[in-house]
Design a protein around this motif. Sequence first.
Motif, mmCIF file in Angstrom:
data_model
loop_
_atom_site.group_PDB
_atom_site.id
_atom_site.type_symbol
_atom_site.label_atom_id
_atom_site.label_comp_id
_atom_site.label_asym_id
_atom_site.label_seq_id
_atom_site.Cartn_x
_atom_site.Cartn_y
_atom_site.Cartn_z
ATOM 1 N N PHE A 64 35.884 39.957 75.696
ATOM 2 C CA PHE A 64 34.665 40.193 74.908
ATOM 3 C C PHE A 64 33.881 38.881 74.757
ATOM 4 O O PHE A 64 34.444 37.849 74.402
ATOM 5 N N PRO A 65 32.559 38.905 74.992
ATOM 6 C CA PRO A 65 31.780 37.660 74.924
ATOM 7 C C PRO A 65 31.556 37.193 73.485
ATOM 8 O O PRO A 65 31.176 37.973 72.611
ATOM 9 N N VAL A 66 31.798 35.914 73.250
ATOM 10 C CA VAL A 66 31.636 35.306 71.923
ATOM 11 C C VAL A 66 30.829 34.020 72.076
ATOM 12 O O VAL A 66 31.055 33.238 73.005
ATOM 13 N N TYR A 67 29.884 33.813 71.164
ATOM 14 C CA TYR A 67 29.098 32.581 71.138
ATOM 15 C C TYR A 67 29.613 31.714 69.994
ATOM 16 O O TYR A 67 29.632 32.140 68.839
ATOM 17 N N GLU A 68 30.018 30.515 70.329
ATOM 18 C CA GLU A 68 30.542 29.600 69.325
ATOM 19 C C GLU A 68 29.542 28.493 69.061
ATOM 20 O O GLU A 68 28.942 27.931 69.981
ATOM 21 N N THR A 69 29.352 28.178 67.782
ATOM 22 C CA THR A 69 28.426 27.133 67.380
ATOM 23 C C THR A 69 28.927 26.536 66.075
ATOM 24 O O THR A 69 29.811 27.099 65.415
ATOM 25 N N ARG A 70 28.374 25.419 65.692
ATOM 26 C CA ARG A 70 28.766 24.775 64.445
ATOM 27 C C ARG A 70 27.778 25.118 63.340
ATOM 28 O O ARG A 70 26.565 25.069 63.530
ATOM 29 N N GLY A 71 28.317 25.485 62.189
ATOM 30 C CA GLY A 71 27.490 25.794 61.040
ATOM 31 C C GLY A 71 27.469 24.645 60.063
ATOM 32 O O GLY A 71 27.661 23.478 60.426
ATOM 33 N N ARG A 72 27.227 24.979 58.818
ATOM 34 C CA ARG A 72 27.185 23.958 57.782
ATOM 35 C C ARG A 72 28.530 23.246 57.682
ATOM 36 O O ARG A 72 29.577 23.853 57.804
ATOM 37 N N GLU A 73 28.435 21.938 57.460
ATOM 38 C CA GLU A 73 29.631 21.104 57.315
ATOM 39 C C GLU A 73 30.517 21.152 58.551
ATOM 40 O O GLU A 73 31.717 20.884 58.483
ATOM 41 N N GLY A 74 29.912 21.527 59.687
ATOM 42 C CA GLY A 74 30.638 21.479 60.936
ATOM 43 C C GLY A 74 31.609 22.607 61.188
ATOM 44 O O GLY A 74 32.371 22.556 62.167
ATOM 45 N N ARG A 75 31.591 23.643 60.347
ATOM 46 C CA ARG A 75 32.532 24.748 60.541
ATOM 47 C C ARG A 75 32.187 25.524 61.807
ATOM 48 O O ARG A 75 31.025 25.809 62.066
ATOM 49 N N LEU A 76 33.215 25.859 62.585
ATOM 50 C CA LEU A 76 33.010 26.617 63.819
ATOM 51 C C LEU A 76 32.695 28.071 63.482
ATOM 52 O O LEU A 76 33.448 28.730 62.756
ATOM 53 N N LEU A 77 31.584 28.580 64.031
ATOM 54 C CA LEU A 77 31.179 29.966 63.836
ATOM 55 C C LEU A 77 31.319 30.704 65.166
ATOM 56 O O LEU A 77 30.988 30.162 66.221
ATOM 57 N N ARG A 78 31.781 31.953 65.093
ATOM 58 C CA ARG A 78 32.011 32.751 66.297
ATOM 59 C C ARG A 78 31.234 34.062 66.173
ATOM 60 O O ARG A 78 31.620 34.948 65.407
#
Length: 284
Positions: free
Chosen positions: A76-90
């Motif tokens: 399944f395709p997932v986009y990962e990026t950094r949110g506030r305070e550097g938390r990894l978002l998926r």
Amino acid sequence: MLIEIDGRELALTNLDKVLWPETGFTKGELIEYYVAVAPTLLPHLDGRPLTTRRFPDGVDGVSWHQNECQREPDWFPVYETRGREGRLLRFCMVDGIAALVWLANQAAIELHPFPWRVDAPRQPTQLVLDLDPGPPAGLVECARVALAARGLLEELGFDPHLKTSGSLGLHVQAPLPDPLDAKHLARELAETLAAERPQEVVRSVRRADRAGKVYVDWVQNDPTRQTVAPYSLRGVPSPLVAMPVTWDEAEQAAESGRPELLVFTAAEALDRIERLGDLFEALR
């Protein structure tokens, strides 16, 4: 029930479960709708992270907005990026029918993509004015405000399109051919509408101040926000769809005072696509 879609094996569950008790519309019919609408819907999801709203016990049960992907299959395709305070978002993405059906099988009735694509993160490709009526105002009042917003956008050289939210209001959306501050522009448009039409449009975000008027939600243009996708089903009492409509249809509703002209079921949505094609093609 095991099925294979595009080489992916999916286990579909509880297909007879009624998700819309008012009409008897089942989880199986939810999946069937998304498969049928996929050729038109998928281009609007392509390359865009999204969030979902899940209703595992139906629209009358507990629901929640699922912001991040969880327990997805390895394909399944997932986009990962950094949110506030550097938390990894998926964030989930939908790259084909298999991914769409997997989400539907999770009772993800609503699909809410971001206004940008992963090849240009946080750079919106479209502007949206989310018209939110305060009762007793409804779709008719929203249609009148939408027509006024259309005029403002066209004066600025934009090509506005209109869709129902599938719930209470309407969305005026316009493609952005060049990068710009969509949030700032949308705020200016909202303030202009409120100044020019004070009997119809309200500036205040407070629901107590919205009675009988339409709030133009410009904050939806923040890159962290999402707007329901065209052709997405909604978690309302009947299986209604966020449906693109013509400006003529908006004018007819506004002039006749008939909100039902801007309400569409899943079956009606598929029939309209067959007859009219994708009225939101410019916003893909």
